[in-house]
Design an enzyme around this catalytic site. Structure first.
Site, PDB file in Angstrom:
ATOM      1  N   THR A  33       0.845  -1.188   0.000  1.00 49.97           N
ATOM      2  CA  THR A  33       0.000   0.000   0.000  1.00 49.97           C
ATOM      3  C   THR A  33       0.884   1.243   0.000  1.00 49.97           C
ATOM      4  OG1 THR A  33      -1.705  -1.174   1.236  1.00 49.97           O
ATOM      5  CG2 THR A  33      -1.834   1.208   1.223  1.00 49.97           C
ATOM      6  N   HIS A  34       0.663   2.128  -0.967  1.00 45.28           N
ATOM      7  CA  HIS A  34       1.422   3.377  -1.066  1.00 45.28           C
ATOM      8  C   HIS A  34       0.450   4.554  -1.097  1.00 45.28           C
ATOM      9  CE1 HIS A  34       5.344   1.415  -2.200  1.00 45.28           C
ATOM     10  NE2 HIS A  34       4.494   0.431  -2.450  1.00 45.28           N
ATOM     11  N   ASP A  35       0.833   5.631  -0.452  1.00 41.27           N
ATOM     12  CA  ASP A  35      -0.028   6.812  -0.368  1.00 41.27           C
ATOM     13  C   ASP A  35       0.139   7.656  -1.625  1.00 41.27           C
ATOM     14  OD1 ASP A  35      -1.525   8.995   0.272  1.00 41.27           O
ATOM     15  OD2 ASP A  35      -0.497   9.436   2.166  1.00 41.27           O
TER      16      ASP A  35
END
Length: 241
Positions: free
Chosen positions: A100-102
């Site tokens: 998960t990457h912002d």
């Protein structure tokens, strides 16, 4: 005197250190728990199972993953904190759990992110990143994103990318994965009765002797014979290896 005390403390610490566990030792422990390793990769610690046959092909298994009895994965990658139920069939090149990457921050790079790892949980209370029920068939090259729950009895077509929860006994495919023509494996009434039966808790030999080729015949058989069968709830006995 202080120097002597420090040396003595160092010696005491060294004396209680245990020998490192080798990959061969760990593979033997996995085998004793019924985990069959067919490829060259050994699941990372800890690996959680029930004791009983689990087959892992050439698959990379991250830490804190749980796999139920009589499930197998041919090859691929299971990231972290994934729970897989019993009697699941997972094909080749399957990825379960993704990073998960912002995308709203300055950079998507994890090097700028806070030290706490942000994970999308399919089950927040038990901190599971992906939850896969029982009797799930995942086709070759499928990808299941973090934060997804895949219902019992469902089928994921080869090459599908699963971004949302999958209902029990549904058949999904495509990018992103959607129900294929609204299909479910059986009539909804039969699906509901199968879920309520929790047939995966029954002894393997009893299931093999039942009319399992027909869900309707099986349910009728279970109504007549179910009371005398001993059940084993999922993960009632767990081994952490």
């Amino acid at each position: 005197m202080k120097i002597h005390d420090r040396n003595l403390t160092t010696l005491n610490v060294a004396a209680i250190q245990l020998p490192a566990v080798t990959s061969q030792d760990r593979q033997e422990r996995l085998a004793a728990a019924g985990v069959i390793i067919q490829g060259g990769k050994i699941p990372m610690e800890p690996f959680i199972c029930e004791g009983g046959r689990v087959t892992i092909g050439d698959a990379e298994i991250g830490p804190w993953n749980t796999i139920g009895r009589f499930s197998y994965i041919n090859s691929g990658f299971i990231r972290k904190a994934v729970e897989i139920g019993r009697y699941c069939s997972i094909g080749r090149g399957v990825t379960i759990g993704t990073g998960t990457h912002d995308m709203h921050a300055l950079s998507t790079s994890p090097f700028l992110a806070p030290s706490a790892n942000i994970v999308k949980y399919a089950d927040r209370e038990r901190r599971k990143s992906v939850v896969i029920g029982h009797d799930v068939w995942v086709g070759d090259q499928a990808i299941i994103l973090t934060g997804v729950t895949v219902g019992t009895g469902s089928v994921i077509a080869a090459g599908a990318i699963v971004t949302k929860d999958v209902a029990p006994y549904s058949i999904v495919g495509g990018v992103p994965a959607r129900p294929i023509a609204g299909q479910v494996r059986f009539p909804q009434e039969v699906c509901d009765r199968l879920l309520a039966s929790k047939w995966w808790e029954l002894p393997l030999q009893a299931l093999r002797s039942s009319p399992f080729a027909s869900p309707v015949d099986f349910l009728e058989w279970l109504e007549k014979n179910g009371e005398g069968l001993k059940r084993d709830p999922f993960m009632s006995r767990r081994q952490r290896i």
